[in-house]
Design an enzyme around this catalytic site. Sequence first.
Site, PDB file in Angstrom:
ATOM      1  CB  VAL A   1      50.261  71.709  88.566  1.00  0.00           C
ATOM      2  CG1 VAL A   1      50.376  71.459  87.074  1.00  0.00           C
ATOM      3  CG2 VAL A   1      50.365  73.195  88.869  1.00  0.00           C
ATOM      4  CE1 TYR A   2      48.554  69.967  83.452  1.00  0.00           C
ATOM      5  CE2 TYR A   2      47.319  67.984  82.919  1.00  0.00           C
ATOM      6  CZ  TYR A   2      48.374  68.825  82.675  1.00  0.00           C
ATOM      7  OH  TYR A   2      49.252  68.530  81.661  1.00  0.00           O
ATOM      8  CB  SER A   3      41.997  72.466  88.009  1.00  0.00           C
ATOM      9  OG  SER A   3      41.819  72.951  86.707  1.00  0.00           O
TER      10      SER A   3
END
Length: 344
Positions: free
Chosen positions: A61-63
Amino acid sequence: MDYRNLGTSGLRVPVLSFGAGTFGGSGPLFGAWGNTEADAARRLVDICLEAGVNLFDTADVYSAGASEEVLGQAIRGRRDAVLISTKTALPMGEGPQDWGTSRARLIRATEAALSRLGTDYIDLLQLHAFDASTPVGEVLSTLDGLVASGKIRYVGVSNFAGWELMKSLAVAERHGYPRYVAHQVYYSLAGRDYEWELMPLGADQGVGALVWSPLAWGRLTGKIRRGQPLPRESRLHETAQYGPPVDDEKLFDIVAVLDAIAEETGKTVPQIAINWLLGRPTVSSVIIGARNEEQLRQNLGAVGWSLSKEQIEKLDAVSAVTAPYPYFPYRRQEGFARLNPPIV
């Protein structure tokens, strides 16, 4: 760099690990954290490895996967020298199969992470949140298959409640599924809720803590003090709403003690805050982040020395808060404490 076993597993991890949330940063949260691209990320990885930090933590989900992609580029050609930790469960889209930890989602998310990271195995896969809509047995049997296939080596969780983690461990033991060996948690001098239930659970069940946001979402950098405005360059202007709540007056009291200890030791406020965490029970590794070399090298300076007993006692005292029910009687009343003596 010192190394510790991750919980009671055989996986040895450095006491400091690197959080790659700044890699490929985009959007209102991750864009404010940083936007480190491949060349700069490779240099940060170089510095980490030189210091003995070989565990790198990220999440799908990071970027929207960009963090995994940049990390994969940064470690290319030296996969055997690093440990990769990534997470999945949070929404990656609006569709019904784009979130959670169902069998279909877990398999697809793992395959996607492997592709983005450019590797054929993940050292530690953690569930980023508890999915109440999927049976625990389905989750664990799927992880069992992924471990058996060699795509995952160890499994863990992040941000679970105590009952969620304990139920999962019980199901794993009953059926012979892989046990969670890590719990990635928020823990800092300004946020000690981890100690009420999750720390005793981790100590009892052999689950090691990987600490995220050890500087309280950027509040323990030494730049935020009582009577002074929030620095213009602080990320808190954009990101405070996404992070853990912090009582400002308590924070200012903690920073005052950190300032005094910094004067005594010649260390920085962040180094002292991180070093305090390294002495806490169940902590296997503290995840540090950095947008540039200067920040990284400063955070790496949190190891190789120790706080005195008196300094630790001062930090313990100024950061202490009253535990909520049902935990406070065990700390306040002799009879309760005798039955369950605190581990801290």
